[in-house]
Design an enzyme around this catalytic site. Structure first.
Site, PDB file in Angstrom:
ATOM      1  N   LYS A  11      34.070  35.841  40.785  1.00 64.38           N
ATOM      2  CA  LYS A  11      34.935  36.961  40.382  1.00 64.38           C
ATOM      3  C   LYS A  11      35.727  36.633  39.109  1.00 64.38           C
ATOM      4  CE  LYS A  11      35.444  38.817  45.093  1.00 64.38           C
ATOM      5  NZ  LYS A  11      36.418  39.271  46.128  1.00 64.38           N
ATOM      6  N   TYR A  51      31.567  48.295  46.011  1.00 66.99           N
ATOM      7  CA  TYR A  51      32.523  48.118  47.112  1.00 66.99           C
ATOM      8  C   TYR A  51      32.774  49.424  47.879  1.00 66.99           C
ATOM      9  CZ  TYR A  51      33.956  43.250  46.238  1.00 66.99           C
ATOM     10  OH  TYR A  51      34.016  41.871  46.137  1.00 66.99           O
ATOM     11  N   PHE A  59      43.475  48.836  49.424  1.00 64.93           N
ATOM     12  CA  PHE A  59      43.322  47.944  48.265  1.00 64.93           C
ATOM     13  C   PHE A  59      42.136  48.315  47.367  1.00 64.93           C
ATOM     14  CE2 PHE A  59      41.256  45.893  51.961  1.00 64.93           C
ATOM     15  CZ  PHE A  59      39.951  45.757  51.479  1.00 64.93           C
ATOM     16  N   ARG A  87      29.023  32.071  53.474  1.00 62.32           N
ATOM     17  CA  ARG A  87      30.339  32.504  53.961  1.00 62.32           C
ATOM     18  C   ARG A  87      31.183  31.285  54.355  1.00 62.32           C
ATOM     19  NH1 ARG A  87      31.855  37.825  53.138  1.00 62.32           N
ATOM     20  NH2 ARG A  87      33.510  37.186  54.568  1.00 62.32           N
ATOM     21  N   THR A  93      38.677  35.114  53.699  1.00 62.50           N
ATOM     22  CA  THR A  93      39.068  36.057  52.635  1.00 62.50           C
ATOM     23  C   THR A  93      40.427  35.693  52.034  1.00 62.50           C
ATOM     24  OG1 THR A  93      37.891  37.767  53.876  1.00 62.50           O
ATOM     25  CG2 THR A  93      39.361  38.511  52.120  1.00 62.50           C
ATOM     26  N   ARG A 104      37.482  29.114  48.438  1.00 58.35           N
ATOM     27  CA  ARG A 104      38.726  29.884  48.394  1.00 58.35           C
ATOM     28  C   ARG A 104      39.951  29.008  48.631  1.00 58.35           C
ATOM     29  NH1 ARG A 104      36.132  35.227  51.310  1.00 58.35           N
ATOM     30  NH2 ARG A 104      35.836  36.471  49.427  1.00 58.35           N
ATOM     31  N   ASN A 114      40.265  36.299  44.906  1.00 53.65           N
ATOM     32  CA  ASN A 114      39.843  35.183  45.758  1.00 53.65           C
ATOM     33  C   ASN A 114      38.505  34.561  45.326  1.00 53.65           C
ATOM     34  OD1 ASN A 114      38.224  37.253  46.574  1.00 53.65           O
ATOM     35  ND2 ASN A 114      38.876  37.255  48.707  1.00 53.65           N
ATOM     36  N   HIS A 117      32.600  36.517  45.979  1.00 49.59           N
ATOM     37  CA  HIS A 117      32.095  37.485  46.957  1.00 49.59           C
ATOM     38  C   HIS A 117      30.832  36.912  47.577  1.00 49.59           C
ATOM     39  CE1 HIS A 117      30.480  41.141  48.770  1.00 49.59           C
ATOM     40  NE2 HIS A 117      29.310  40.735  48.300  1.00 49.59           N
ATOM     41  N   GLU A 128      22.722  44.555  48.243  1.00 53.56           N
ATOM     42  CA  GLU A 128      23.563  44.023  47.157  1.00 53.56           C
ATOM     43  C   GLU A 128      22.711  43.294  46.110  1.00 53.56           C
ATOM     44  OE1 GLU A 128      27.599  43.515  49.879  1.00 53.56           O
ATOM     45  OE2 GLU A 128      26.684  41.729  49.028  1.00 53.56           O
TER      46      GLU A 128
END
Ligand code: UDP
Ligand code: MG
Length: 140
Positions: A11, A51, A59, A87, A93, A104, A114, A117, A128
């Site tokens: 990100k 998203y 948010f 993950r 998150t 993270r 964060n 993704h 995706e």
């Protein structure tokens, strides 16, 4: 365990801080292979489509603006159980809840900014990946 592919995004908070290589090292150390990768600039509308599942969440607007605030690196990671493994490597998150050593925990700035993704299931991973990459760009 089956070989899977998952969609990863580094990100804008992380690309701005020059963390692409350090984050990629975490994936590779965990046995995930980066089989496709490109650095792109999203518009807020393109981030919004990606998203869309979160569009009713408070948010959502902020998230779309953030994802368009700088370059992102979109990637396809491949490996045994790649979706769950990624993950795990990412961490929770909210970085305050992320296990030590996760991306993270080490790099994220906040629950919103964060750093990464990762897809959460086989169906979302396939959709995706197809949003960012053509089949010709996936070289396993
Ligand atoms: N997010 C946020 N505030 C929240 C929850 C999520 O800004 O309270 C952002 C954050 O960037 C997160 C993304 O929305 O990564 C998608 O949320 P999700 O619950 O899918 O978390 P993830 O799958 O990324 O861990
Ligand atoms: Mg998610």
């Amino acid at each position: 365990m089956a070989v899977e592919r998952t969609l990863s995004i580094i990100k804008p908070d992380a690309t701005k801080r020059n963390l692409t290589g350090k984050i990629n090292a975490k994936f590779e150390e965990a046995g995930l292979r980066i089989i496709a990768q490109k650095r792109i600039q999203l518009t807020p509308a393109q981030a919004g489509v990606f998203y869309e599942v979160h569009k009713e969440r408070p948010f959502y607007g902020e998230l779309c603006e953030f994802m368009a605030s700088g370059p992102v690196v979109v990637q396809v990671l491949e490996g045994d159980g790649a979706i769950a493994k990624n993950r795990e490597v990412m961490g929770a998150t909210n970085p305050a809840d992320a296990a030590p050593g996760t991306i993270r925990a080490e790099f994220a700035e906040s629950v919103g900014e964060n750093s990464v993704h990762g897809s959460d299931a086989p169906e979302t991973a396939a959709a995706e990946i197809a949003y960012y990459f053509s089949g010709l760009e996936l070289v396993g």
